[in-house]
Write a protein that holds these residues in place. Structure first.
Motif, mmCIF file in Angstrom:
data_model
loop_
_atom_site.group_PDB
_atom_site.id
_atom_site.type_symbol
_atom_site.label_atom_id
_atom_site.label_comp_id
_atom_site.label_asym_id
_atom_site.label_seq_id
_atom_site.Cartn_x
_atom_site.Cartn_y
_atom_site.Cartn_z
ATOM 1 N N TYR A 38 0.862 -1.182 0.000
ATOM 2 C CA TYR A 38 0.000 0.000 0.000
ATOM 3 C C TYR A 38 0.895 1.228 0.000
ATOM 4 O O TYR A 38 2.056 1.168 0.417
ATOM 5 N N ARG A 39 0.354 2.333 -0.505
ATOM 6 C CA ARG A 39 1.152 3.564 -0.564
ATOM 7 C C ARG A 39 1.033 4.341 0.737
ATOM 8 O O ARG A 39 -0.081 4.595 1.197
ATOM 9 N N ASN A 40 2.166 4.732 1.285
ATOM 10 C CA ASN A 40 2.150 5.636 2.429
ATOM 11 C C ASN A 40 1.511 6.951 1.976
ATOM 12 O O ASN A 40 1.908 7.501 0.948
ATOM 13 N N ALA A 55 -0.264 12.509 -5.773
ATOM 14 C CA ALA A 55 0.230 11.390 -6.580
ATOM 15 C C ALA A 55 -0.902 10.540 -7.159
ATOM 16 O O ALA A 55 -0.746 9.334 -7.349
ATOM 17 N N TYR A 56 -2.047 11.168 -7.399
ATOM 18 C CA TYR A 56 -3.127 10.499 -8.145
ATOM 19 C C TYR A 56 -2.985 10.848 -9.628
ATOM 20 O O TYR A 56 -2.565 11.950 -9.985
ATOM 21 N N ILE A 57 -3.368 9.889 -10.472
ATOM 22 C CA ILE A 57 -3.247 10.094 -11.914
ATOM 23 C C ILE A 57 -4.378 11.004 -12.402
ATOM 24 O O ILE A 57 -5.539 10.812 -12.033
ATOM 25 N N CYS A 58 -4.023 11.995 -13.246
ATOM 26 C CA CYS A 58 -5.003 12.925 -13.826
ATOM 27 C C CYS A 58 -5.075 12.731 -15.339
ATOM 28 O O CYS A 58 -4.017 12.729 -15.977
ATOM 29 N N LEU A 67 -8.890 7.609 -12.898
ATOM 30 C CA LEU A 67 -10.212 7.056 -12.595
ATOM 31 C C LEU A 67 -10.462 7.038 -11.092
ATOM 32 O O LEU A 67 -11.381 6.388 -10.608
ATOM 33 N N GLY A 68 -9.615 7.746 -10.338
ATOM 34 C CA GLY A 68 -9.751 7.756 -8.880
ATOM 35 C C GLY A 68 -8.951 6.626 -8.263
ATOM 36 O O GLY A 68 -7.951 6.186 -8.824
ATOM 37 N N ASP A 69 -9.417 6.153 -7.110
ATOM 38 C CA ASP A 69 -8.723 5.069 -6.398
ATOM 39 C C ASP A 69 -9.235 3.730 -6.914
ATOM 40 O O ASP A 69 -10.374 3.346 -6.667
ATOM 41 N N ALA A 70 -8.370 3.045 -7.643
ATOM 42 C CA ALA A 70 -8.817 1.818 -8.317
ATOM 43 C C ALA A 70 -9.271 0.756 -7.324
ATOM 44 O O ALA A 70 -10.290 0.082 -7.543
ATOM 45 N N GLY A 71 -8.542 0.615 -6.213
ATOM 46 C CA GLY A 71 -8.913 -0.399 -5.213
ATOM 47 C C GLY A 71 -10.297 -0.116 -4.642
ATOM 48 O O GLY A 71 -11.146 -1.001 -4.555
HETATM 49 N N1 URA Z 1 -3.625 4.651 -7.122
HETATM 50 C C1 URA Z 1 -4.882 4.740 -7.578
HETATM 51 O O1 URA Z 1 -5.726 3.891 -7.290
HETATM 52 N N2 URA Z 1 -5.193 5.784 -8.392
HETATM 53 C C2 URA Z 1 -4.293 6.710 -8.730
HETATM 54 O O2 URA Z 1 -4.645 7.649 -9.471
HETATM 55 C C3 URA Z 1 -2.991 6.605 -8.223
HETATM 56 C C4 URA Z 1 -2.682 5.561 -7.430
#
Ligand code: URA
Ligand code: PRP
Length: 215
Positions: free
Chosen positions: A109-111, A198-201, A204-208
């Motif tokens: 998981y990302r800190n 650090a989210y992608i623009c 699609l948001g938080d994939a998990g």
């Molecule tokens: N993890 C995600 O689920 N979405 C992102 O945009 C970046 C990291």
């Protein structure tokens, strides 16, 4: 498919079906059920191409009509290794192509502050050295999770490694392609950039969260 800069190990899909399904995944009104199904479908479409270099052999088979020599997959067996959690969402699509594949898991998981990955689980098929390994994660953002997951797989003896994602940021591609130039990287769509979290623009948001309906 197109390449990326001068990295020979990076391939970006342009197929209209993949692009269409990714657009549906981006929509914030797409619910968990549909999102999960789309992740499976994109993984299957990507897998069809990413596995096009699997070695084959000629075998003899008797059809109801006559004996014939025909082609089957030969040699190395496959291992799928999703990066938990979101990478799990791509596994069913790939298993529908190769039902006999073994499945390992890497938990990262990302800190939230540093955005660097933290490891919490690793279980891989043993031995893994002879297998073609497909690492799955829908999002390649900073690239930290993919780089660490592949380093762990190599430490366990993995050699023939592919990485498959649905959306990537330029920063993540650079980091992964430089850290593991021997790994074939397959990307559904290249997005613009990362934001300050650090989210992608546009992403699609938080994939998990979107696959598992959390948050
Ligand atoms: N993890 C995600 O689920 N979405 C992102 O945009 C970046 C990291
Ligand atoms: C997400 C995603 C990747 C990672 C990508 O996982 O599924 O694993 O972030 O980011 P990176 O390229 O910057 O490392 P997250 O850490 O949110 O965990 P989760 O899948 O359990 O939600």
């Amino acid at each position: 498919m197109i390449g990326y800069k001068d990295y020979p190990n990076v391939k970006i899909f342009t197929h209209p079906l993949i692009q269409h399904k990714i657009s549906l995944m981006r929509d914030k009104n797409t619910g968990t059920n549909e999102f999960r199904k789309l992740a499976e479908e994109v993984a299957m479409l990507e897998g069809y191409e990413a596995l096009s270099d699997l070695p084959t052999k000629e075998v003899e088979i008797e059809t109801p009509i006559e004996k014939c020599t025909t082609t089957m997959i030969a040699g190395r067996k496959l291992a799928l290794v999703p990066i938990l959690r979101a990478g799990l969402g791509m596994v069913p699509g790939l298993l529908s192509l190769v039902p006999s594949a073994k499945v390992g898991h890497i938990g990262l998981y990302r800190n939230e502050v540093t955005h660097e990955p933290v490891e919490y689980y690793c279980k891989l098929p043993n031995p893994i050295s002879e297998r073609v390994i497909v690492v799955t994660d829908p999002m390649l953002a900073t690239g930290g999770s993919a780089v660490d997951a592949i380093t762990m797989i190599k430490q366990h003896g993995g050699v023939y490694i592919k990485f498959m994602c649905i959306i990537a940021a330029p920063e993540g591609i650079e980091r992964l392609a430089k850290a593991h130039p021997d790994v074939q990287i397959y990307i559904g769509h290249l997005d613009r950039e990362l934001n300050k979290d650090a989210y992608i623009c546009p992403g699609l948001g938080d994939a998990g969260d979107r696959i598992f309906g959390t948050k």
